[in-house]
Design a protein around this motif. Structure first.
Motif, PDB file in Angstrom:
ATOM      1  N   ALA A  33       0.829  -1.210   0.000  1.00 33.13           N
ATOM      2  CA  ALA A  33       0.000   0.000   0.000  1.00 33.13           C
ATOM      3  C   ALA A  33       0.866   1.263   0.000  1.00 33.13           C
ATOM      4  O   ALA A  33       0.542   2.245  -0.670  1.00 33.13           O
ATOM      5  CB  ALA A  33      -0.939  -0.015   1.206  1.00 33.13           C
ATOM      6  N   VAL A  34       1.969   1.228   0.736  1.00 33.85           N
ATOM      7  CA  VAL A  34       2.884   2.377   0.748  1.00 33.85           C
ATOM      8  C   VAL A  34       3.498   2.576  -0.640  1.00 33.85           C
ATOM      9  O   VAL A  34       3.604   3.706  -1.129  1.00 33.85           O
ATOM     10  CB  VAL A  34       3.975   2.189   1.830  1.00 33.85           C
ATOM     11  CG1 VAL A  34       5.088   3.201   1.676  1.00 33.85           C
ATOM     12  CG2 VAL A  34       3.359   2.271   3.222  1.00 33.85           C
ATOM     13  N   VAL A  35       3.881   1.485  -1.291  1.00 31.55           N
ATOM     14  CA  VAL A  35       4.438   1.575  -2.640  1.00 31.55           C
ATOM     15  C   VAL A  35       3.382   2.115  -3.601  1.00 31.55           C
ATOM     16  O   VAL A  35       3.674   2.975  -4.446  1.00 31.55           O
ATOM     17  CB  VAL A  35       4.971   0.196  -3.112  1.00 31.55           C
ATOM     18  CG1 VAL A  35       5.310   0.205  -4.591  1.00 31.55           C
ATOM     19  CG2 VAL A  35       6.174  -0.212  -2.291  1.00 31.55           C
ATOM     20  N   LEU A  36       2.144   1.638  -3.474  1.00 30.48           N
ATOM     21  CA  LEU A  36       1.068   2.139  -4.323  1.00 30.48           C
ATOM     22  C   LEU A  36       0.862   3.639  -4.133  1.00 30.48           C
ATOM     23  O   LEU A  36       0.740   4.394  -5.102  1.00 30.48           O
ATOM     24  CB  LEU A  36      -0.246   1.404  -4.018  1.00 30.48           C
ATOM     25  CG  LEU A  36      -0.375  -0.003  -4.575  1.00 30.48           C
ATOM     26  CD1 LEU A  36      -1.644  -0.662  -4.050  1.00 30.48           C
ATOM     27  CD2 LEU A  36      -0.386   0.027  -6.083  1.00 30.48           C
ATOM     28  N   GLY A  43       3.141   9.606 -10.208  1.00 29.73           N
ATOM     29  CA  GLY A  43       2.489   9.544 -11.512  1.00 29.73           C
ATOM     30  C   GLY A  43       2.604   8.152 -12.079  1.00 29.73           C
ATOM     31  O   GLY A  43       3.601   7.823 -12.717  1.00 29.73           O
ATOM     32  N   SER A  44       1.591   7.341 -11.815  1.00 26.89           N
ATOM     33  CA  SER A  44       1.666   5.939 -12.215  1.00 26.89           C
ATOM     34  C   SER A  44       1.015   5.674 -13.558  1.00 26.89           C
ATOM     35  O   SER A  44       0.942   4.532 -13.991  1.00 26.89           O
ATOM     36  CB  SER A  44       1.014   5.061 -11.143  1.00 26.89           C
ATOM     37  OG  SER A  44      -0.340   5.451 -10.972  1.00 26.89           O
ATOM     38  N   GLY A  45       0.561   6.710 -14.221  1.00 28.63           N
ATOM     39  CA  GLY A  45      -0.085   6.531 -15.511  1.00 28.63           C
ATOM     40  C   GLY A  45       0.884   6.608 -16.674  1.00 28.63           C
ATOM     41  O   GLY A  45       2.091   6.686 -16.507  1.00 28.63           O
ATOM     42  N   TYR A  55       4.976   4.302 -12.748  1.00 26.50           N
ATOM     43  CA  TYR A  55       4.252   3.271 -13.497  1.00 26.50           C
ATOM     44  C   TYR A  55       4.618   1.859 -13.041  1.00 26.50           C
ATOM     45  O   TYR A  55       3.760   1.082 -12.653  1.00 26.50           O
ATOM     46  CB  TYR A  55       4.526   3.436 -14.995  1.00 26.50           C
ATOM     47  CG  TYR A  55       3.760   2.482 -15.874  1.00 26.50           C
ATOM     48  CD1 TYR A  55       2.438   2.720 -16.188  1.00 26.50           C
ATOM     49  CD2 TYR A  55       4.372   1.337 -16.392  1.00 26.50           C
ATOM     50  CE1 TYR A  55       1.731   1.849 -17.001  1.00 26.50           C
ATOM     51  CE2 TYR A  55       3.677   0.466 -17.200  1.00 26.50           C
ATOM     52  CZ  TYR A  55       2.352   0.725 -17.509  1.00 26.50           C
ATOM     53  OH  TYR A  55       1.660  -0.136 -18.299  1.00 26.50           O
ATOM     54  N   PHE A  56       5.909   1.526 -13.089  1.00 23.98           N
ATOM     55  CA  PHE A  56       6.337   0.175 -12.718  1.00 23.98           C
ATOM     56  C   PHE A  56       6.230  -0.072 -11.214  1.00 23.98           C
ATOM     57  O   PHE A  56       5.785  -1.152 -10.799  1.00 23.98           O
ATOM     58  CB  PHE A  56       7.736  -0.112 -13.265  1.00 23.98           C
ATOM     59  CG  PHE A  56       7.770  -0.186 -14.760  1.00 23.98           C
ATOM     60  CD1 PHE A  56       7.185  -1.249 -15.425  1.00 23.98           C
ATOM     61  CD2 PHE A  56       8.362   0.811 -15.508  1.00 23.98           C
ATOM     62  CE1 PHE A  56       7.191  -1.327 -16.810  1.00 23.98           C
ATOM     63  CE2 PHE A  56       8.381   0.752 -16.893  1.00 23.98           C
ATOM     64  CZ  PHE A  56       7.790  -0.316 -17.549  1.00 23.98           C
ATOM     65  N   PRO A  57       6.611   0.886 -10.358  1.00 19.94           N
ATOM     66  CA  PRO A  57       6.404   0.655  -8.922  1.00 19.94           C
ATOM     67  C   PRO A  57       4.934   0.429  -8.552  1.00 19.94           C
ATOM     68  O   PRO A  57       4.631  -0.315  -7.618  1.00 19.94           O
ATOM     69  CB  PRO A  57       6.946   1.934  -8.274  1.00 19.94           C
ATOM     70  CG  PRO A  57       7.917   2.468  -9.244  1.00 19.94           C
ATOM     71  CD  PRO A  57       7.384   2.109 -10.597  1.00 19.94           C
ATOM     72  N   PHE A  58       4.020   1.055  -9.298  1.00 19.33           N
ATOM     73  CA  PHE A  58       2.597   0.861  -9.033  1.00 19.33           C
ATOM     74  C   PHE A  58       2.221  -0.609  -9.174  1.00 19.33           C
ATOM     75  O   PHE A  58       1.535  -1.178  -8.325  1.00 19.33           O
ATOM     76  CB  PHE A  58       1.768   1.728  -9.987  1.00 19.33           C
ATOM     77  CG  PHE A  58       0.291   1.589  -9.801  1.00 19.33           C
ATOM     78  CD1 PHE A  58      -0.355   2.241  -8.763  1.00 19.33           C
ATOM     79  CD2 PHE A  58      -0.455   0.798 -10.663  1.00 19.33           C
ATOM     80  CE1 PHE A  58      -1.721   2.104  -8.582  1.00 19.33           C
ATOM     81  CE2 PHE A  58      -1.816   0.653 -10.489  1.00 19.33           C
ATOM     82  CZ  PHE A  58      -2.454   1.313  -9.454  1.00 19.33           C
ATOM     83  N   TYR A  59       2.688  -1.232 -10.235  1.00 24.75           N
ATOM     84  CA  TYR A  59       2.358  -2.641 -10.458  1.00 24.75           C
ATOM     85  C   TYR A  59       3.090  -3.559  -9.476  1.00 24.75           C
ATOM     86  O   TYR A  59       2.557  -4.608  -9.091  1.00 24.75           O
ATOM     87  CB  TYR A  59       2.621  -3.026 -11.912  1.00 24.75           C
ATOM     88  CG  TYR A  59       1.591  -2.387 -12.809  1.00 24.75           C
ATOM     89  CD1 TYR A  59       0.287  -2.868 -12.847  1.00 24.75           C
ATOM     90  CD2 TYR A  59       1.899  -1.262 -13.559  1.00 24.75           C
ATOM     91  CE1 TYR A  59      -0.675  -2.264 -13.621  1.00 24.75           C
ATOM     92  CE2 TYR A  59       0.937  -0.643 -14.342  1.00 24.75           C
ATOM     93  CZ  TYR A  59      -0.357  -1.149 -14.365  1.00 24.75           C
ATOM     94  OH  TYR A  59      -1.308  -0.533 -15.129  1.00 24.75           O
ATOM     95  N   ILE A  60       4.270  -3.175  -9.056  1.00 25.47           N
ATOM     96  CA  ILE A  60       4.960  -3.928  -7.999  1.00 25.47           C
ATOM     97  C   ILE A  60       4.139  -3.861  -6.708  1.00 25.47           C
ATOM     98  O   ILE A  60       3.979  -4.855  -5.999  1.00 25.47           O
ATOM     99  CB  ILE A  60       6.384  -3.383  -7.769  1.00 25.47           C
ATOM    100  CG1 ILE A  60       7.246  -3.527  -9.027  1.00 25.47           C
ATOM    101  CG2 ILE A  60       7.044  -4.034  -6.567  1.00 25.47           C
ATOM    102  CD1 ILE A  60       7.484  -4.953  -9.461  1.00 25.47           C
TER     103      ILE A  60
END
Length: 173
Positions: A33-36, A43-45, A55-60
């Motif tokens: 959740a912290v990573v998300l 900016g995960s888009g 972007y990549f950390p969001f999916y991790i």
């Protein structure tokens, strides 16, 4: 006889393994959740020039959360719940005999640097846990630290952390 079956009248007491598994799984969900949250702030888009910084950390983070929730469910509601004791007093004592000195070592690095802290750590570890002679332990520790000093500072020219007090400043590195 089963490997986990008690032998004799001696019984182990402590926290069950499935409870420890549930605690670790909860920590993994929190970490995910912290990573998300951090990747969302970055900016995960998808941007005009490709993926955003998060972007990549969001999916991790998503993978961590899904894995943690799955492990938590399995630990608490799985049909093969492990009710054995996670660790008994003797096992915990052995683990702490390594973990506590390692924590002190990491703290000592902040003050006296990696070279001095490593020499002391290696020597004391050999003397106390390895039961080696103090002379042999100190000599081994010094050889290892001098070798690493030359390898990093002199040959590779990669300075390692010298600590707040920098006791080796007289060497000029």
């Amino acid at each position: 006889m089963e490997p986990n079956q008690e032998t004799g009248a001696e019984s182990r007491t402590g926290v069950a393994t499935y409870i420890v598994e549930a605690i670790v799984a909860t920590c993994i969900v929190i970490m995910g959740a912290v990573v998300l949250q951090g990747s969302w702030a970055l900016g995960s888009g998808w941007t005009s020039d490709g993926p955003g910084a998060g972007y990549f950390p969001f999916y991790i983070g998503i993978i961590l959360c899904i894995s943690g929730v799955g492990t938590l469910y399995q630990a608490l509601f799985g049909k093969n719940k492990n009710t054995d004791v996670f660790v008994d007093g003797e096992q915990l004592k052995r683990v702490l005999s390594v973990l506590l000195p390692a924590m002190v070592y990491v703290l000592a690095i902040q003050f006296v640097g990696i070279y001095v802290a490593s020499a002391v750590y290696i020597a004391l570890f050999m003397i106390i846990l390895g039961k080696f002679s103090p002379i042999k332990s100190v000599i081994t520790a010094l050889i290892v630290v001098v070798l690493f000093f030359f390898m990093f500072e002199v040959w590779f020219k990669v300075p390692l952390f010298k600590g707040q007090f920098d006791p080796l400043s007289f060497l000029g590195y």
